[in-house]
Each structure stands twice: as structure tokens, then as C-alpha cells.
Design a protein around this motif. Structure first.
Motif, PDB file in Angstrom:
ATOM      1  N   ASN A 157       0.827  -1.207   0.000  1.00 24.85           N
ATOM      2  CA  ASN A 157       0.000   0.000   0.000  1.00 24.85           C
ATOM      3  C   ASN A 157       0.860   1.255   0.000  1.00 24.85           C
ATOM      4  O   ASN A 157       1.923   1.300   0.623  1.00 24.85           O
ATOM      5  CB  ASN A 157      -0.895   0.033   1.247  1.00 24.85           C
ATOM      6  N   ALA A 158       0.351   2.285  -0.659  1.00 23.11           N
ATOM      7  CA  ALA A 158       1.066   3.562  -0.679  1.00 23.11           C
ATOM      8  C   ALA A 158       1.224   4.115   0.733  1.00 23.11           C
ATOM      9  O   ALA A 158       2.258   4.708   1.065  1.00 23.11           O
ATOM     10  CB  ALA A 158       0.320   4.556  -1.567  1.00 23.11           C
ATOM     11  N   ALA A 159       0.212   3.913   1.586  1.00 17.98           N
ATOM     12  CA  ALA A 159       0.282   4.431   2.956  1.00 17.98           C
ATOM     13  C   ALA A 159       1.415   3.769   3.730  1.00 17.98           C
ATOM     14  O   ALA A 159       2.143   4.425   4.483  1.00 17.98           O
ATOM     15  CB  ALA A 159      -1.047   4.201   3.661  1.00 17.98           C
ATOM     16  N   LEU A 160       1.582   2.464   3.548  1.00 20.38           N
ATOM     17  CA  LEU A 160       2.661   1.748   4.228  1.00 20.38           C
ATOM     18  C   LEU A 160       4.021   2.178   3.685  1.00 20.38           C
ATOM     19  O   LEU A 160       4.967   2.411   4.440  1.00 20.38           O
ATOM     20  CB  LEU A 160       2.465   0.239   4.052  1.00 20.38           C
ATOM     21  N   LEU A 161       4.114   2.307   2.359  1.00 22.61           N
ATOM     22  CA  LEU A 161       5.382   2.703   1.743  1.00 22.61           C
ATOM     23  C   LEU A 161       5.792   4.115   2.168  1.00 22.61           C
ATOM     24  O   LEU A 161       6.983   4.414   2.271  1.00 22.61           O
ATOM     25  CB  LEU A 161       5.271   2.632   0.218  1.00 22.61           C
ATOM     26  N   SER A 162       4.798   4.987   2.410  1.00 19.75           N
ATOM     27  CA  SER A 162       5.120   6.363   2.791  1.00 19.75           C
ATOM     28  C   SER A 162       5.717   6.433   4.194  1.00 19.75           C
ATOM     29  O   SER A 162       6.340   7.437   4.552  1.00 19.75           O
ATOM     30  CB  SER A 162       3.867   7.235   2.718  1.00 19.75           C
ATOM     31  N   ARG A 163       5.528   5.381   4.982  1.00 18.24           N
ATOM     32  CA  ARG A 163       6.033   5.367   6.361  1.00 18.24           C
ATOM     33  C   ARG A 163       7.274   4.496   6.519  1.00 18.24           C
ATOM     34  O   ARG A 163       7.733   4.269   7.643  1.00 18.24           O
ATOM     35  CB  ARG A 163       4.928   4.880   7.305  1.00 18.24           C
ATOM     36  N   ALA A 164       7.777   3.963   5.421  1.00 19.27           N
ATOM     37  CA  ALA A 164       8.954   3.088   5.485  1.00 19.27           C
ATOM     38  C   ALA A 164       9.886   3.396   4.312  1.00 19.27           C
ATOM     39  O   ALA A 164       9.438   3.830   3.256  1.00 19.27           O
ATOM     40  CB  ALA A 164       8.522   1.618   5.445  1.00 19.27           C
ATOM     41  N   GLN A 165      11.162   3.183   4.515  1.00 18.91           N
ATOM     42  CA  GLN A 165      12.135   3.350   3.442  1.00 18.91           C
ATOM     43  C   GLN A 165      12.409   1.999   2.793  1.00 18.91           C
ATOM     44  O   GLN A 165      12.587   1.000   3.499  1.00 18.91           O
ATOM     45  CB  GLN A 165      13.440   3.946   3.973  1.00 18.91           C
ATOM     46  N   VAL A 166      12.434   1.985   1.478  1.00 18.20           N
ATOM     47  CA  VAL A 166      12.697   0.743   0.748  1.00 18.20           C
ATOM     48  C   VAL A 166      14.201   0.609   0.531  1.00 18.20           C
ATOM     49  O   VAL A 166      14.854   1.515  -0.001  1.00 18.20           O
ATOM     50  CB  VAL A 166      11.968   0.730  -0.606  1.00 18.20           C
ATOM     51  N   MET A 167      14.742  -0.520   0.955  1.00 18.26           N
ATOM     52  CA  MET A 167      16.150  -0.837   0.743  1.00 18.26           C
ATOM     53  C   MET A 167      16.224  -2.024  -0.227  1.00 18.26           C
ATOM     54  O   MET A 167      15.615  -3.075   0.035  1.00 18.26           O
ATOM     55  CB  MET A 167      16.842  -1.207   2.056  1.00 18.26           C
TER      56      MET A 167
END
Length: 439
Positions: A157-167
Motif C-alpha cells: 500500500n502507498a500508505a505503508l510505503l510512505s512510512r517506510a524506506q525501501v532498501m
């Protein structure tokens, strides 16, 4: 929850009396500096190193193929930050289990202990379940570290991605696989009984998966043999690991993109390689036949009108012969396309014409080229002044065929390659005549 998945940082389960631990478990890094590969996130001044140095670790999504250290990195992050480590799998965890995890984390927080929640295969959670993490991330109850082999842009979800950094974690190359093999030999206390080429072949079998390599090494170390094995002997004893390929996931689109761009770039060897990779991964040859034909239409077009025919013939040949013989016909088409002259002029012209058609709305054709099957239509001037091109000089009248009042569009601009070189000569000739006949 068992102590295997719910641990305080730096603790290990008591394994007294247990069977010997697998090699992959024995070689699990104890510090982040021991992790092989992933320098892009763990090296000096890399994102994770910077976060740890500043004491500002945020929630993370670790995206990468299997066996490259996602779980290990999550455990070590908990150790480095003195957070309580909890591991769950999205495959086996339901709403009730999640609620218990959050409740326990909340109790720890009240007692001054933070929680790093590691969620393996996080993309398996549905939208509602993913949304359930958000309030606990926002109020600090958990620091989420999710692991996924799928593209987060598609699966989370976009909401989850906005609160986490993707490595992004990378598959291990042969140099790093060799380093891992050397560590295994040091742990076991003896060398692998393989000659240099067989040693490399063993690493290739693991296909960039460090855990798979250690499992293969453990198998080989268990064999009772004298001397060393060559590649042929190794292949008799081991089955090659299946290539990682998801026919409906991101890898599917990555490989078809690589094939298409290799054809467009006139590189038959690279094109054949990606074509073979897709077949080896179990791709439907009919899908490839369709995409190859599209390449002929989109990237070669009228520079070589035979390219499309060649692809259709190869497709039909595959349908008649089936696999594996029919796949050779598709391979022939791939080579033909790669070496054919390239032009997307017709493709660009088509898109420009579609754009003009949308903008011009319902503009009617000029009356001179409208059909006049009835008396009323003739009285309205339909067809008046139409010049029959076969009766005109050079078989070309030069009349305007665009709607009255609409500026003449120029969409098709052929290139100076292949058959389109001849088409450009014809187009220039007709444009010259049109200017002459219209003053």
C-alpha cells in the motif's frame, strides 16, 4: 510465541542436546560488518549505516531475491539498536496473531523496551492487514522491517510505503559467492573436493542465493570421495537449482523488457540470451511469439516489411511443431529482428494521428471526398470537384483530404534506413507535386 521467533537482542535459544545445526545457520553473521554483499545499503555512508550512526533507524522494507540476507540484517538491526526482535511470516499469521504481537509490543514499550517487528513475505498481507500496521508504526509501538521478493511498488500500500524506506538488496555475484564458500570451508575445516571449474559451477547452481549455496556445499562436504570432482561428475550428483522467474511478477516484465531492448539495440546475442532465459524459466512460447511480433511492428515497421511476415510465419511454425522444435523458429525470428533495420516512424505517426483525431473531435471530411449515393447528397455538393487520381498527371491529384479548415498534419516521417529509404523518396516526391499543384 516460541523463543526462536521472539528474542531479546543478542540472545540465542538454548540448543543443548539438539541435532547439529545446518551450515547456513552456523555461518549466520553476528554483526552487520560480516554480511556479505549489500554494500549499497551497509557500506560506509550507505543508508543503513548512516541511520545507525545517527541513532535514527526508521521502518524499512527490504526488497530482494531469496537468500541474500534480509532476515539476517533485520536480526542484526535489532541487536544494534537494543530493540526486542520479533519475527512473523505473512503466510502463517492471521489477524488474531497480529493482535497478540501488537499487544505484547505495547506492553514492552510501557516498560521501556522497543520492538523491531520483522515481517517475512510482507507482500502476502492484504490491504486491510497492511493498514493494520500503520497506527502501531506511527505511535512508536513497533519499528517495522518487512521483507519481500516482489516489487513493493506493485504489492504494498502507498500508505505503508510512505512510512517506510525501501532498501534494495542484490543477488550475490560469483565473487561474493566465492567468499561465502571460503567461509564455509573455514567453518568445516577442509576444502571442497571440487576442481576450479566445478567449484564455479556449484556457485552458479545457487543462482545468487547464499543460503542455497551453503546448502549445496553442505551436501558436497558430506560425500565420501577421494580426490576432486570435475563439472561432469558434479552434475551427476547434483540437480541444478531452478532459475528464479515469476511468469506474472516483476521478473517477467524485467526479462521481456531486456529482450525487447536487445532487439531494438540490434544485438542478436543478447536478444537470444534473454529469449532463452524466459524459456528456461517456463515462459509460454506463445506469449513470446506475440511479443516478438509486436517488436516487428513497433521497432522495425516499414524499414523491413518482411519482419512482421517473418514473425507471423515463425508463430505459425511453432503452432504446427510445438515444443521444443517450434521454439527454434521463434529464435530465428529474434535473430532476424535484431539484425533488421530499425524504424518507429509509423508507430510515432500512428500515435500523433490518434492525438490529432482526439483533439479535432467530429470534424467531417471535406465535401469533395464524401460519397454521394443519393440525389440530396449530390445537391448538397457531396463529391463536387473530386479529381480521380488515376486520371491525373502522374496518377496524383494533390487534393486536400483533411477536414476543411484543419491545418494539414504531418505525422509520418520515414527514416533513411532499410525499405523506408525508398518510402521517403516517394513521400518527398508526392509532397513536391502537392506543392506544385496547389500553388
Amino acid at each position: 510465541m516460541s523463543d526462536l521467533f521472539d528474542q531479546s537482542p543478542g540472545t540465542r535459544p538454548d540448543r543443548t542436546g539438539e541435532a547439529p545445526r545446518p551450515l547456513a545457520d552456523r555461518l549466520r553473521p553476528q554483526t552487520l560488518s560480516e554480511v556479505i554483499g549489500q554494500e549499497q545499503i551497509l557500506g560506509p555512508d550507505a543508508p543503513l549505516s548512516t541511520m545507525l550512526e545517527s541513532g535514527a533507524l526508521s521502518s524499512l522494507i527490504l526488497w530482494g531475491p531469496p537468500g541474500v540476507g534480509k532476515t539476517t540484517i533485520a536480526r542484526l538491526l535489532a541487536h544494534e539498536t537494543d530493540l526486542h526482535f520479533v519475527q512473523i511470516s505473512a503466510i502463517f499469521t492471521g489477524v488474531q496473531e497480529l493482535r497478540k504481537v501488537f499487544d505484547a509490543a505495547r506492553m514492552r514499550r510501557q516498560n521501556g523496551q522497543g520492538t523491531l517487528l520483522f515481517v517475512d513475505e510482507i507482500h502476502r498481507f492484504n490491504k486491510a492487514q497492511q493498514d493494520g500496521f500503520l497506527p502501531h508504526m506511527e505511535d512508536g509501538t513497533i519499528l517495522l522491517v518487512g521483507a519481500t521478493t516482489e516489487n513493493p511498488s506493485f504489492e504494498l500500500n502507498a500508505a505503508l510505503l510512505s512510512r517506510a524506506q525501501v532498501m534494495v538488496l542484490n543477488r550475490l555475484d560469483l565473487a561474493r559467492m566465492e567468499l561465502l564458500a571460503q567461509r564455509a570451508e573455514s567453518e568445516v575445516g577442509r576444502k571442497l573436493p571440487l576442481d576450479p571449474r566445478a567449484r564455479e559451477a556449484l556457485q552458479e547452481m545457487a543462482d545468487g542465493d547464499g543460503r542455497a549455496l551453503l546448502n549445496l556445499i553442505e551436501q558436497v562436504m558430506g560425500w565420501k570421495i577421494e580426490g576432486t570432482l570435475d563439472v561432469a561428475a558434479l552434475n551427476k550428483r547434483l540437480t541444478k537449482r531452478a532459475t528464479h522467474y515469476d511468469k506474472s511478477g516483476e521478473e517477467h516484465y524485467n526479462l521481456i523488457s531486456a529482450l525487447h531492448k536487445s532487439v531494438r539495440g540490434s544485438d542478436p546475442d543478447a536478444a537470444l540470451y534473454w529469449f532463452a532465459r524466459m524459456l528456461a524459466g517456463g515462459e509460454d512460447p506463445r506469449f513470446l511469439a506475440r511479443r516478438i511480433t509486436r517488436m516487428a511492428v513497433e521497432d522495425i515497421g516499414l524499414a523491413d516489411p518482411q519482419a512482421q511476415t517473418h514473425c507471423i510465419d515463425a508463430w505459425e511454425t511453432y503452432e504446427r511443431l510445438g515444443s521444443p522444435e517450434g521454439e527454434l523458429a521463434l529464435a530465428n525470428a529474434v535473430v532476424y529482428l535484431a539484425l533488421a533495420p530499425k524504424s518507429n516512424a509509423a508507430y510515432v505517426a500512428y500515435k500523433a494521428a490518434m492525438d490529432a483525431a482526439r483533439k479535432s473531435g467530429s470534424e467531417p471530411p471535406p465535401k469533395i471526398i464524401r460519397n454521394a449515393p443519393t440525389k440530396l447528397m449530390k445537391e448538397q455538393g457531396y463529391g463536387d470537384g473530386y479529381q480521380y487520381d488515376h486520371d491525373a498527371e502522374d496518377g496524383f491529384s494533390g487534393q486536400n483530404y483533411f477536414p476543411d479548415g484543419m491545418k494539414r498534419g504531418v505525422y509520418y516521417v520515414p527514416v533513411e534506413r532499410g525499405h523506408e529509404r525508398e518510402l521517403k523518396k516517394r513521400l518527398d516526391y508526392f509532397n513536391k507535386l502537392r506543392l506544385q499543384r496547389n500553388g
